[in-house]
Design a protein around this motif. Structure first.
Motif, short mmCIF file in Angstrom:
data_model
loop_
_atom_site.label_atom_id
_atom_site.label_comp_id
_atom_site.label_asym_id
_atom_site.label_seq_id
_atom_site.Cartn_x
_atom_site.Cartn_y
_atom_site.Cartn_z
N THR A 1 0.84 -1.19 0.00
CA THR A 1 0.00 0.00 0.00
C THR A 1 0.88 1.24 0.00
O THR A 1 2.01 1.23 0.50
N THR B 1 1.91 2.30 3.53
CA THR B 1 3.01 1.56 4.13
C THR B 1 4.35 1.97 3.52
O THR B 1 5.35 2.09 4.25
N ASP C 1 0.08 -1.67 7.83
CA ASP C 1 -0.57 -2.82 7.18
C ASP C 1 -0.59 -4.08 8.03
O ASP C 1 -1.09 -5.11 7.59
N ASN D 1 -2.09 -6.26 11.04
CA ASN D 1 -3.46 -6.29 11.56
C ASN D 1 -3.53 -7.14 12.83
O ASN D 1 -3.52 -8.37 12.77
N GLN E 1 -1.13 -9.47 7.69
CA GLN E 1 -0.82 -8.20 7.03
C GLN E 1 -1.88 -8.00 5.94
O GLN E 1 -2.14 -8.92 5.17
N THR E 2 -2.50 -6.82 5.88
CA THR E 2 -3.60 -6.63 4.95
C THR E 2 -3.46 -5.30 4.22
O THR E 2 -2.79 -4.38 4.69
N ASP E 3 -4.15 -5.22 3.06
CA ASP E 3 -4.14 -3.97 2.30
C ASP E 3 -5.38 -3.12 2.54
O ASP E 3 -5.55 -2.06 1.92
#
Length: 310
Positions: free
Chosen positions: A33, A36, A212, A214, A234-236
């Motif tokens: 992202t 990030t 990013d 979580n 880890q997420t977008d």
């Protein structure tokens, strides 16, 4: 085509988003992202000396990017890295060559003697790397899973005696037990560079202060009150989930606890609306590859860790 190579402007949202878009297009199985990328430049490990360059077309659009820096925590001095991404429609036109030259020049100025880079397991990528003096070292496998179609088993009910399952968010008041577990598990991971113990404040910043990661989706398994296993999410923020690290402390291995932690995290990710899950493992990490395949992951890409002496 002539490209202008310049430093990424971290305070420019358009610049960061252009770089993130290139990375998502070139390496779709990674979570990336703009937020990030900017955060890493501003708040990442100081010892990493991270720098990003972009290759700009004459019309001002970004065709590729590279990040370069020192291998943070390495017990061997003079270790650096470059990670290059070129938009699929811009390959073969000189952007990658210009970026690698800029990245290597930056590392040489830091006194780097050995450069590591991840290179796709494709003929054109192999030729590009070999032509610039990079030799293959270790292989990594990337696996993917479509969460909406995944046939996950139910979580054990009841859990084995003494075992409890939690979200990392429940421990944010004191993450030191998770730090100790992660330090132990990371030391056992196969890799190309020996890395020493990271100090707790640096670990905390790198792992839980970046945007990013979580804590709501990440899992922790306790056995008799002790951290035994964990799986970091880890997420977008849109539809993509990455397993940042999954591990089990040595005293608790062989009991299926890593699988339990990861299964719980994946089920929460699906419930939260994420559609695509990805993870990566060193090709020699047979236990974790087996866990991932039992959960339904299939291979989506292979990369090589390549090494060059400056």
């Amino acid at each position: 085509m002539t490209f202008t190579v310049r430093s990424l402007r971290p305070d420019d949202p358009w610049d960061a988003e252009s770089c993130a878009a290139v990375r998502r297009a070139a390496i779709p199985y990674l979570v990336c992202t703009a937020e990030t990328l900017a955060w890493q430049l501003a708040h990442g490990a100081a010892g990493q000396r991270l720098h990003r360059f972009v290759a700009e077309r004459p019309d001002g659009t970004v065709a590729g990017c590279i990040e370069a820096g020192l291998v943070a925590g390495s017990t061997e001095p003079g270790q650096g890295f470059v990670h290059t991404a070129v938009a699929p429609g811009a390959t073969g036109r000189g952007a990658g060559s210009a970026l690698v030259a800029a990245g290597e020049a930056y590392l040489a100025g830091l006194g780097v003697r050995r450069v590591l880079s991840w290179v796709a397991d494709a003929e054109c990528a192999a030729r590009f790397a070999a032509h610039r003096g990079y030799a293959r070292s270790r292989q990594a496998r990337f696996l993917g899973l479509e969460l909406r179609r995944a046939a996950f088993p139910a979580l054990p009910d009841p859990l084995p005696a003494g075992v409890t399952l939690h979200r990392v968010a429940e421990f944010t008041h004191d993450l030191r037990p998770l730090y100790e577990a992660d330090t132990e598990c990371s030391a056992d991971e196969p890799g190309a560079v020996p890395v020493g113990r990271t100090r707790f404040p640096e670990w905390l910043r790198h792992n839980w202060q970046r945007p990013d990661w979580n804590a709501e989706l990440s899992s922790v398994v306790l056995v008799d009150g002790q951290v035994a296993a964990y799986s970091v999410a880890q997420t977008d923020g849109v539809d993509r989930y990455w397993s940042g690290m999954t591990g089990t402390r040595r005293a608790f291995r062989g009991r299926g606890l890593a699988r339990l932690a990861k299964l719980a995290a994946l089920r929460r990710a699906r419930a939260a609306g994420y559609a695509h899950a990805y993870t990566g493992n060193d090709a020699d990490n047979a236990p974790m590859l087996a866990v991932n395949r039992r959960l339904g992951y299939t291979e989506v890409a292979t990369e090589w860790r390549c090494v060059k002496r400056l």
